[in-house]
Design a protein around this motif. Structure first.
Motif, short mmCIF file in Angstrom:
data_model
loop_
_atom_site.label_atom_id
_atom_site.label_comp_id
_atom_site.label_asym_id
_atom_site.label_seq_id
_atom_site.Cartn_x
_atom_site.Cartn_y
_atom_site.Cartn_z
N GLY A 34 61.12 115.64 97.65
CA GLY A 34 61.98 115.63 98.52
C GLY A 34 61.61 115.24 99.89
O GLY A 34 60.79 115.77 100.55
N ILE A 35 62.03 114.04 100.26
CA ILE A 35 61.60 113.21 101.41
C ILE A 35 62.83 112.57 102.20
O ILE A 35 63.94 112.43 101.51
CB ILE A 35 60.80 112.10 101.01
N SER A 36 62.73 112.43 103.37
CA SER A 36 63.74 111.81 104.26
C SER A 36 63.35 110.62 104.92
O SER A 36 61.92 110.13 104.95
CB SER A 36 64.15 113.02 105.23
N LYS A 37 64.25 109.92 105.66
CA LYS A 37 63.87 108.54 106.37
C LYS A 37 63.27 108.95 107.95
O LYS A 37 63.05 108.01 108.61
CB LYS A 37 65.22 107.75 106.54
N GLU A 38 63.30 110.14 107.98
CA GLU A 38 62.69 110.40 109.22
C GLU A 38 61.10 110.17 109.42
O GLU A 38 60.56 110.49 108.90
CB GLU A 38 62.94 111.88 109.97
N ASN A 39 60.85 109.38 110.35
CA ASN A 39 59.46 109.00 110.59
C ASN A 39 58.64 110.02 111.14
O ASN A 39 59.08 110.73 112.09
CB ASN A 39 59.19 107.50 111.43
N TYR A 110 61.21 106.98 103.64
CA TYR A 110 60.94 105.95 104.84
C TYR A 110 60.39 104.71 104.40
O TYR A 110 60.64 103.55 105.02
CB TYR A 110 60.02 106.76 105.79
N GLY A 111 59.69 104.67 103.20
CA GLY A 111 59.08 103.18 102.79
C GLY A 111 58.60 103.46 101.37
O GLY A 111 58.40 104.72 100.77
N THR A 112 58.16 102.44 100.97
CA THR A 112 57.43 102.40 99.76
C THR A 112 56.13 101.35 99.77
O THR A 112 56.29 100.40 100.22
CB THR A 112 58.51 101.86 98.58
N ALA A 189 52.12 99.84 90.43
CA ALA A 189 52.72 101.34 90.66
C ALA A 189 53.49 101.15 91.83
O ALA A 189 53.40 100.42 92.64
CB ALA A 189 51.67 102.39 90.77
N GLN A 190 54.50 102.08 92.28
CA GLN A 190 55.13 102.17 93.32
C GLN A 190 55.14 103.68 93.93
O GLN A 190 55.11 104.56 93.11
CB GLN A 190 56.60 101.82 93.17
N MET A 191 55.08 103.70 95.35
CA MET A 191 54.80 105.02 96.02
C MET A 191 55.61 105.28 96.97
O MET A 191 55.53 104.67 98.30
CB MET A 191 53.25 104.98 96.60
N PRO A 192 56.91 105.68 96.82
CA PRO A 192 57.79 105.95 97.93
C PRO A 192 57.43 107.15 98.65
O PRO A 192 56.76 108.19 98.04
CB PRO A 192 59.14 106.54 97.15
N PHE A 193 57.59 107.15 100.05
CA PHE A 193 57.12 108.23 101.08
C PHE A 193 57.87 108.53 101.98
O PHE A 193 58.90 107.59 102.36
CB PHE A 193 55.63 107.82 101.63
N GLY A 194 58.03 109.37 102.44
CA GLY A 194 58.89 109.94 103.63
C GLY A 194 58.38 111.60 104.20
O GLY A 194 57.58 111.89 103.91
N LYS A 195 59.18 111.85 105.33
CA LYS A 195 58.88 113.08 105.83
C LYS A 195 59.19 114.12 104.61
O LYS A 195 60.31 113.89 104.25
CB LYS A 195 59.68 113.35 106.93
N PRO A 196 58.45 114.95 104.48
CA PRO A 196 58.85 116.10 103.36
C PRO A 196 59.94 116.98 103.94
O PRO A 196 60.10 117.49 104.96
CB PRO A 196 57.50 116.84 103.31
#
Length: 216
Positions: A34-39, A110-112, A189-196
């Motif tokens: 569960g991640i969002s685009k908020e930096n 937010y990014g990968t 591999a791919q690592m999507p990340f964002g604000k939890p």
């Protein structure tokens, strides 16, 4: 003194406030879906973290075969759009809803970070050291795994949540074409990340006495 103060030393920006020590960072690094685009930090800070990890993560024979591409903004969105469309050609339409849900969740980030290994380096080592040629692809994967872990943990320290995904090799050609990636870079591999926005679930642990042995 926090973990990244010790780790980054003088390379760490003086204005950065460090929050966690090494053990906290290791313990709290989890798969966060569960991640969002908020930096939560600047793009410049993300670059500092990734650059530091790529520079200092060990590799066999100091081969430095790791290659990383960081996708932010519309580039991140594009990755998960093209992955979705690629999967749509493989997964039956009546079973696609769970796949779409995953793709949407990753795209909400937010990014990968894309992890590659440069096969030119691996091939060169195999030629230079033929006695170890069967081991170099294995060592390359091990080094990539260490880099993935360092970056994953570092992103957690900065306040991001992340997961590790493997949609390679089905998206390899499209990724290389879209972002001009060298043919010899093998996508790992791919690592999507964002604000939890949702916590990780409970994590069961096997008994340590079944997993670790000590001889004194």
């Amino acid at each position: 003194m926090g973990f990244f103060t010790k780790l980054f030393g003088e390379e760490q920006p003086k204005t950065t406030e460090l929050k966690k020590d090494f053990y906290e960072a290791v313990q709290q690094r989890r798969s966060i879906y569960g991640i969002s685009k908020e930096n939560v930090v600047s793009d410049e800070r993300i670059q500092e973290v990734v650059d530091f990890a790529v520079k200092h993560t060990p590799s066999a024979f100091n081969s430095q075969s790791a290659r990383v591409v960081v996708l932010l903004g519309q580039h991140h969105d594009k990755l998960w759009d093209l992955t979705t469309e690629t999967l749509r050609t493989i997964v039956p339409a009546d079973n696609f809803a769970p796949t779409q849900e995953k793709m949407t969740a990753f795209g909400n980030g937010y990014g990968t970070v894309l992890f590659f290994e440069d096969q030119r380096v691996v091939d060169g080592l195999q030629e230079q050291f033929p006695a170890y040629q069967e081991n170099f692809p294995i060592w390359s994967q091990q080094s990539s795994g260490m880099l993935q872990y360092v970056i994953w943990t570092a992103l957690e320290v900065e306040g991001f949540g992340a997961t590790l995904q493997h949609y390679n090799p089905i998206i390899d050609d499209e990724v290389k074409a879209e972002w001009g990636i060298a043919f010899e870079w093998k996508l790992i591999a791919q690592m999507p990340f964002g604000k939890p926005v949702a916590p990780a679930g409970e994590k069961p642990f096997s008994a340590l006495e079944d997993r670790v042995k000590y001889f004194k």
